[in-house]
Design an enzyme around this catalytic site. Structure first.
Site, PDB file in Angstrom:
ATOM      1  N   GLY A  30      -9.036   5.372  -1.130  1.00  0.00           N
ATOM      2  CA  GLY A  30     -10.217   4.972  -1.902  1.00  0.00           C
ATOM      3  C   GLY A  30     -11.153   4.034  -1.154  1.00  0.00           C
TER       4      GLY A  30
ATOM      5  N   ARG B 237      -4.060   1.597  -6.031  1.00  0.00           N
ATOM      6  CA  ARG B 237      -3.700   0.907  -7.274  1.00  0.00           C
ATOM      7  C   ARG B 237      -4.847   0.778  -8.254  1.00  0.00           C
TER       8      ARG B 237
ATOM      9  N   PHE C 242      -2.554 -10.006   5.762  1.00  0.00           N
ATOM     10  CA  PHE C 242      -3.414 -11.204   5.764  1.00  0.00           C
ATOM     11  C   PHE C 242      -2.919 -12.114   6.872  1.00  0.00           C
TER      12      PHE C 242
ATOM     13  N   TYR D  17      -0.349  -3.718  17.675  1.00  0.00           N
ATOM     14  CA  TYR D  17       0.679  -4.767  17.689  1.00  0.00           C
ATOM     15  C   TYR D  17       2.006  -4.285  17.080  1.00  0.00           C
TER      16      TYR D  17
ATOM     17  N   PRO E 124      -4.941   2.045  15.769  1.00  0.00           N
ATOM     18  CA  PRO E 124      -6.337   1.651  15.972  1.00  0.00           C
ATOM     19  C   PRO E 124      -6.455   0.211  16.463  1.00  0.00           C
ATOM     20  N   GLY E 125      -7.482  -0.041  17.243  1.00  0.00           N
ATOM     21  CA  GLY E 125      -7.948  -1.406  17.489  1.00  0.00           C
ATOM     22  C   GLY E 125      -8.879  -1.789  16.349  1.00  0.00           C
ATOM     23  N   PRO E 126      -9.886  -2.616  16.607  1.00  0.00           N
ATOM     24  CA  PRO E 126     -10.739  -3.097  15.517  1.00  0.00           C
ATOM     25  C   PRO E 126     -11.745  -2.055  15.012  1.00  0.00           C
TER      26      PRO E 126
HETATM   27  C1  HXC Z   1      -0.467 -16.692   2.438  1.00  0.00           C
HETATM   28  C2  HXC Z   1      -0.569 -15.106   0.751  1.00  0.00           C
HETATM   29  C3  HXC Z   1      -1.878 -14.740   1.144  1.00  0.00           C
HETATM   30  C4  HXC Z   1      -2.455 -15.429   2.256  1.00  0.00           C
HETATM   31  C5  HXC Z   1      -1.300 -13.529  -0.554  1.00  0.00           C
HETATM   32  N1  HXC Z   1      -0.267 -14.333  -0.297  1.00  0.00           N
HETATM   33  N2  HXC Z   1      -2.296 -13.739   0.317  1.00  0.00           N
HETATM   34  N3  HXC Z   1       0.125 -16.054   1.398  1.00  0.00           N
HETATM   35  N4  HXC Z   1      -1.713 -16.370   2.868  1.00  0.00           N
HETATM   36  N5  HXC Z   1      -3.680 -15.123   2.697  1.00  0.00           N
HETATM   37  C6  HXC Z   1       0.980 -14.429  -1.044  1.00  0.00           C
HETATM   38  C7  HXC Z   1       0.742 -14.837  -2.482  1.00  0.00           C
HETATM   39  O1  HXC Z   1       0.580 -16.253  -2.596  1.00  0.00           O
HETATM   40  C8  HXC Z   1       2.015 -14.348  -3.161  1.00  0.00           C
HETATM   41  O2  HXC Z   1       3.095 -15.211  -2.906  1.00  0.00           O
HETATM   42  C9  HXC Z   1       2.314 -13.072  -2.391  1.00  0.00           C
HETATM   43  O3  HXC Z   1       1.600 -13.159  -1.144  1.00  0.00           O
HETATM   44  C10 HXC Z   1       1.853 -11.842  -3.127  1.00  0.00           C
HETATM   45  O4  HXC Z   1       0.486 -12.017  -3.429  1.00  0.00           O
HETATM   46  P1  HXC Z   1      -0.228 -11.213  -4.601  1.00  0.00           P
HETATM   47  O5  HXC Z   1      -1.682 -11.507  -4.544  1.00  0.00           O
HETATM   48  O6  HXC Z   1       0.491 -11.458  -5.886  1.00  0.00           O
HETATM   49  O7  HXC Z   1       0.123  -9.728  -4.150  1.00  0.00           O
HETATM   50  P2  HXC Z   1      -0.601  -8.391  -4.416  1.00  0.00           P
HETATM   51  O8  HXC Z   1      -1.576  -8.485  -5.543  1.00  0.00           O
HETATM   52  O9  HXC Z   1       0.475  -7.417  -4.516  1.00  0.00           O
HETATM   53  O10 HXC Z   1      -1.466  -8.144  -3.072  1.00  0.00           O
HETATM   54  C11 HXC Z   1      -0.886  -7.763  -1.861  1.00  0.00           C
HETATM   55  C12 HXC Z   1      -1.619  -8.409  -0.685  1.00  0.00           C
HETATM   56  C13 HXC Z   1      -3.146  -8.228  -0.812  1.00  0.00           C
HETATM   57  C14 HXC Z   1      -1.058  -7.792   0.601  1.00  0.00           C
HETATM   58  C15 HXC Z   1      -1.314  -9.918  -0.681  1.00  0.00           C
HETATM   59  O11 HXC Z   1      -3.812  -8.817   0.301  1.00  0.00           O
HETATM   60  C16 HXC Z   1      -3.547  -6.778  -0.916  1.00  0.00           C
HETATM   61  O12 HXC Z   1      -3.565  -6.193  -1.995  1.00  0.00           O
HETATM   62  N6  HXC Z   1      -3.902  -6.120   0.195  1.00  0.00           N
HETATM   63  C17 HXC Z   1      -4.257  -4.692   0.236  1.00  0.00           C
HETATM   64  C18 HXC Z   1      -5.349  -4.375   1.207  1.00  0.00           C
HETATM   65  C19 HXC Z   1      -5.209  -4.960   2.581  1.00  0.00           C
HETATM   66  O13 HXC Z   1      -4.420  -5.883   2.810  1.00  0.00           O
HETATM   67  N7  HXC Z   1      -6.004  -4.421   3.487  1.00  0.00           N
HETATM   68  C20 HXC Z   1      -5.989  -4.859   4.903  1.00  0.00           C
HETATM   69  C21 HXC Z   1      -5.198  -3.949   5.762  1.00  0.00           C
HETATM   70  S1  HXC Z   1      -5.736  -4.268   7.357  1.00  0.00           S
HETATM   71  P3  HXC Z   1       3.592 -16.373  -3.960  1.00  0.00           P
HETATM   72  O14 HXC Z   1       4.893 -16.819  -3.408  1.00  0.00           O
HETATM   73  O15 HXC Z   1       2.529 -17.432  -3.893  1.00  0.00           O
HETATM   74  O16 HXC Z   1       3.679 -15.739  -5.317  1.00  0.00           O
HETATM   75  C22 HXC Z   1      -4.563  -4.038   8.489  1.00  0.00           C
HETATM   76  C23 HXC Z   1      -5.183  -4.006   9.897  1.00  0.00           C
HETATM   77  C24 HXC Z   1      -4.485  -4.748  10.939  1.00  0.00           C
HETATM   78  O17 HXC Z   1      -3.430  -3.870   8.214  1.00  0.00           O
HETATM   79  C25 HXC Z   1      -5.133  -4.704  12.301  1.00  0.00           C
HETATM   80  C26 HXC Z   1      -6.529  -5.240  12.424  1.00  0.00           C
HETATM   81  C27 HXC Z   1      -7.097  -5.192  13.789  1.00  0.00           C
HETATM   82  P1  NAP Z   2      -8.369  -1.325   3.330  1.00  0.00           P
HETATM   83  O1  NAP Z   2      -9.739  -0.786   3.081  1.00  0.00           O
HETATM   84  O2  NAP Z   2      -7.992  -2.600   2.724  1.00  0.00           O
HETATM   85  O3  NAP Z   2      -7.346  -0.189   2.928  1.00  0.00           O
HETATM   86  C1  NAP Z   2      -6.098  -0.393   2.367  1.00  0.00           C
HETATM   87  C2  NAP Z   2      -5.917   0.601   1.241  1.00  0.00           C
HETATM   88  O4  NAP Z   2      -4.548   0.592   0.842  1.00  0.00           O
HETATM   89  C3  NAP Z   2      -6.754   0.283   0.011  1.00  0.00           C
HETATM   90  O5  NAP Z   2      -7.439   1.433  -0.415  1.00  0.00           O
HETATM   91  C4  NAP Z   2      -5.733  -0.147  -1.025  1.00  0.00           C
HETATM   92  O6  NAP Z   2      -6.136   0.245  -2.328  1.00  0.00           O
HETATM   93  C5  NAP Z   2      -4.504   0.619  -0.563  1.00  0.00           C
HETATM   94  N1  NAP Z   2      -3.260  -0.028  -0.993  1.00  0.00           N
HETATM   95  C6  NAP Z   2      -2.864  -1.287  -0.739  1.00  0.00           C
HETATM   96  N2  NAP Z   2      -1.700  -1.557  -1.337  1.00  0.00           N
HETATM   97  C7  NAP Z   2      -1.333  -0.397  -1.964  1.00  0.00           C
HETATM   98  C8  NAP Z   2      -0.216  -0.043  -2.760  1.00  0.00           C
HETATM   99  N3  NAP Z   2       0.764  -0.917  -3.025  1.00  0.00           N
HETATM  100  N4  NAP Z   2      -0.163   1.218  -3.270  1.00  0.00           N
HETATM  101  C9  NAP Z   2      -1.148   2.088  -3.002  1.00  0.00           C
HETATM  102  N5  NAP Z   2      -2.227   1.806  -2.257  1.00  0.00           N
HETATM  103  C10 NAP Z   2      -2.322   0.570  -1.751  1.00  0.00           C
HETATM  104  O7  NAP Z   2      -8.107  -1.494   4.910  1.00  0.00           O
HETATM  105  P2  NAP Z   2      -8.440  -0.579   6.190  1.00  0.00           P
HETATM  106  O8  NAP Z   2      -8.986  -1.474   7.230  1.00  0.00           O
HETATM  107  O9  NAP Z   2      -9.194   0.645   5.807  1.00  0.00           O
HETATM  108  O10 NAP Z   2      -6.972  -0.176   6.666  1.00  0.00           O
HETATM  109  C11 NAP Z   2      -6.501   1.160   6.584  1.00  0.00           C
HETATM  110  C12 NAP Z   2      -5.315   1.353   7.516  1.00  0.00           C
HETATM  111  O11 NAP Z   2      -5.717   1.158   8.870  1.00  0.00           O
HETATM  112  C13 NAP Z   2      -4.155   0.388   7.276  1.00  0.00           C
HETATM  113  O12 NAP Z   2      -2.934   1.051   7.500  1.00  0.00           O
HETATM  114  C14 NAP Z   2      -4.362  -0.644   8.349  1.00  0.00           C
HETATM  115  O13 NAP Z   2      -3.181  -1.328   8.689  1.00  0.00           O
HETATM  116  C15 NAP Z   2      -4.840   0.240   9.478  1.00  0.00           C
HETATM  117  N6  NAP Z   2      -5.565  -0.478  10.532  1.00  0.00           N
HETATM  118  C16 NAP Z   2      -6.818  -0.917  10.298  1.00  0.00           C
HETATM  119  C17 NAP Z   2      -7.507  -1.552  11.318  1.00  0.00           C
HETATM  120  C18 NAP Z   2      -8.910  -2.027  11.137  1.00  0.00           C
HETATM  121  O14 NAP Z   2      -9.473  -2.578  12.080  1.00  0.00           O
HETATM  122  N7  NAP Z   2      -9.529  -1.830   9.981  1.00  0.00           N
HETATM  123  C19 NAP Z   2      -6.894  -1.741  12.555  1.00  0.00           C
HETATM  124  C20 NAP Z   2      -5.595  -1.288  12.748  1.00  0.00           C
HETATM  125  C21 NAP Z   2      -4.942  -0.629  11.726  1.00  0.00           C
HETATM  126  P3  NAP Z   2      -5.733  -0.608  -3.641  1.00  0.00           P
HETATM  127  O15 NAP Z   2      -5.908  -2.048  -3.286  1.00  0.00           O
HETATM  128  O16 NAP Z   2      -6.644  -0.106  -4.710  1.00  0.00           O
HETATM  129  O17 NAP Z   2      -4.306  -0.260  -3.914  1.00  0.00           O
END
Ligand code: HXC
Ligand code: NAP
Length: 277
Positions: A18, A41, A93, A143, A184-186
């Site tokens: 999404g 979600r 994060f 990484y 992927p990188g950034p």
């Molecule tokens: C420390 C944190 C935190 C932060 C959350 N927590 N964010 N701790 N620093 N920044 C802690 C909370 O305090 C809580 O612990 C626990 O994590 C769960 O948090 P919730 O908010 O209740 O969880 P939830 O709603 O399930 O959300 C999951 C999430 C959130 C991972 C924390 O960020 C999320 O929904 N992310 C989905 C999308 C996403 O992350 N996209 C990026 C992918 S990018 P406590 O103990 O306080 O209850 C990627 C690319 C990498 O992977 C490479 C880039 C170059």
């Molecule tokens: P993003 O937009 O935050 O995408 C994450 C997606 O995962 C969201 O659509 C989120 O939707 C879904 N998701 C998270 N928790 C979920 C759960 N429990 N169940 C179902 N869906 C869930 O981030 P993005 O940058 O596009 O990242 C996509 C992928 O690329 C990830 O695997 C990331 O690690 C990888 N990646 C990204 C980069 C970059 O530079 N962007 C670099 C290296 C690797 P909901 O929150 O609605 O669930």
């Protein structure tokens, strides 16, 4: 670059389709003839994405819940089998690792490691039972093999997904199911940047400290994913393809950084020294 029907007839589930890179891949798959299925979600986000895609099957599913993943796959299979799965959903994060609570660790491992395993094993079981040929593509990061400070649960989980990819490529490859990964990188997305990039100057560094001096464009990753999901890549199995402009290699090579610090005079002085003059 591709034939317009490259992915015609393929039904591909993109987890987290999404938003961000998942949505970009789903869009490209659809342009190339596939029927994308997306899950996440948040129902509102999925609906908006489906509209932007010009139509797509959507499923609200938290992939951390094995029962919910199984129910989603049952619902999807009602209309016929998938032909592909893209493990794209992730949670991440930056944090100082010593401050992480157990729930914080579980949140990331639950999505990236467990959720990916549930989706992959659930699809694989169905494909193997039916003798259906299919492809799994997992989005990891560079990484996954170097590790990274401040994103330790993500690094642990992505390393696990890479191990799963290589393991199942061997276990299932002879039975028609192949698995690959993209590292992927950034590639800037709102979801990643709001959780990983605390200040603009850090964004600038993350996006440009690779040999090409720029971040990736979504279409570049979506095209790579399309190739790996297509039958033309049928002999690629158990591979991880890096798409980072050379970023991780630049960080790794002992002398890679000195180019930016050396003047013409510095180079000339080194040459004079080497020639003994
Ligand atoms: C420390 C944190 C935190 C932060 C959350 N927590 N964010 N701790 N620093 N920044 C802690 C909370 O305090 C809580 O612990 C626990 O994590 C769960 O948090 P919730 O908010 O209740 O969880 P939830 O709603 O399930 O959300 C999951 C999430 C959130 C991972 C924390 O960020 C999320 O929904 N992310 C989905 C999308 C996403 O992350 N996209 C990026 C992918 S990018 P406590 O103990 O306080 O209850 C990627 C690319 C990498 O992977 C490479 C880039 C170059
Ligand atoms: P993003 O937009 O935050 O995408 C994450 C997606 O995962 C969201 O659509 C989120 O939707 C879904 N998701 C998270 N928790 C979920 C759960 N429990 N169940 C179902 N869906 C869930 O981030 P993005 O940058 O596009 O990242 C996509 C992928 O690329 C990830 O695997 C990331 O690690 C990888 N990646 C990204 C980069 C970059 O530079 N962007 C670099 C290296 C690797 P909901 O929150 O609605 O669930």
């Amino acid at each position: 670059m591709f034939q317009a029907d490259l992915l015609a007839g393929k039904r591909i589930l993109v987890t987290g389709g999404g938003t961000g890179l998942g949505l970009s891949m789903a869009r490209r798959f659809r342009e190339l003839g596939a029927a994308p299925v997306i899950c996440g979600r948040r129902p509102d986000v999925l609906e908006e994405a489906a509209t932007a895609l010009g139509g797509a099957e959507t499923h609200v599913c938290d992939i951390r819940d094995a029962g919910a993943v199984d129910a989603m796959l049952d619902a999807i299979w009602q209309a016929g089998p998938l032909d592909g799965l893209v493990n794209n959903a992730a949670g991440n994060f930056i944090a100082r690792s010593e401050t992480l609570s157990p729930r914080a660790v579980d949140a990331v491992l639950g999505i990236v490691l467990h959720g990916t395993a549930y989706a992959t094993l659930g699809c694989g079981r169905r494909w193997l039972d039916a003798g259906h040929r299919a492809t799994v593509l997992s989005i990891v990061t560079t990484y996954a093999w170097t590790g990274s400070a401040y994103v330790v649960p993500s690094a642990m989980a992505k390393a696990g997904v890479l191990a799963m990819t290589r393991s199942l490529a061997v276990e299932w490859g002879g039975r028609g199911v192949r698995l690959n990964a993209i590292a992927p990188g950034p590639f800037p997305t709102p979801g990643a940047w709001e959780r990983l990039v605390p200040k603009p100057e850090i964004a600038g560094m993350i996006e440009t400290r690779n040999p090409l001096g720029r971040p990736g464009e979504h279409i570049e990753l979506a095209n790579l994913a399309s190739y790996l999901m297509a039958d033309f890549s049928a002999y690629v199995n158990g591979e991880v393809v890096t798409i980072d402009g050379g970023e991780w290699l630049k960080g790794a090579g002992e002398f890679n950084f000195i180019g930016d610090m050396m003047t013409d005079e510095d180079w000339a002085a080194m040459r004079r020294g080497g020639e003994g003059k």
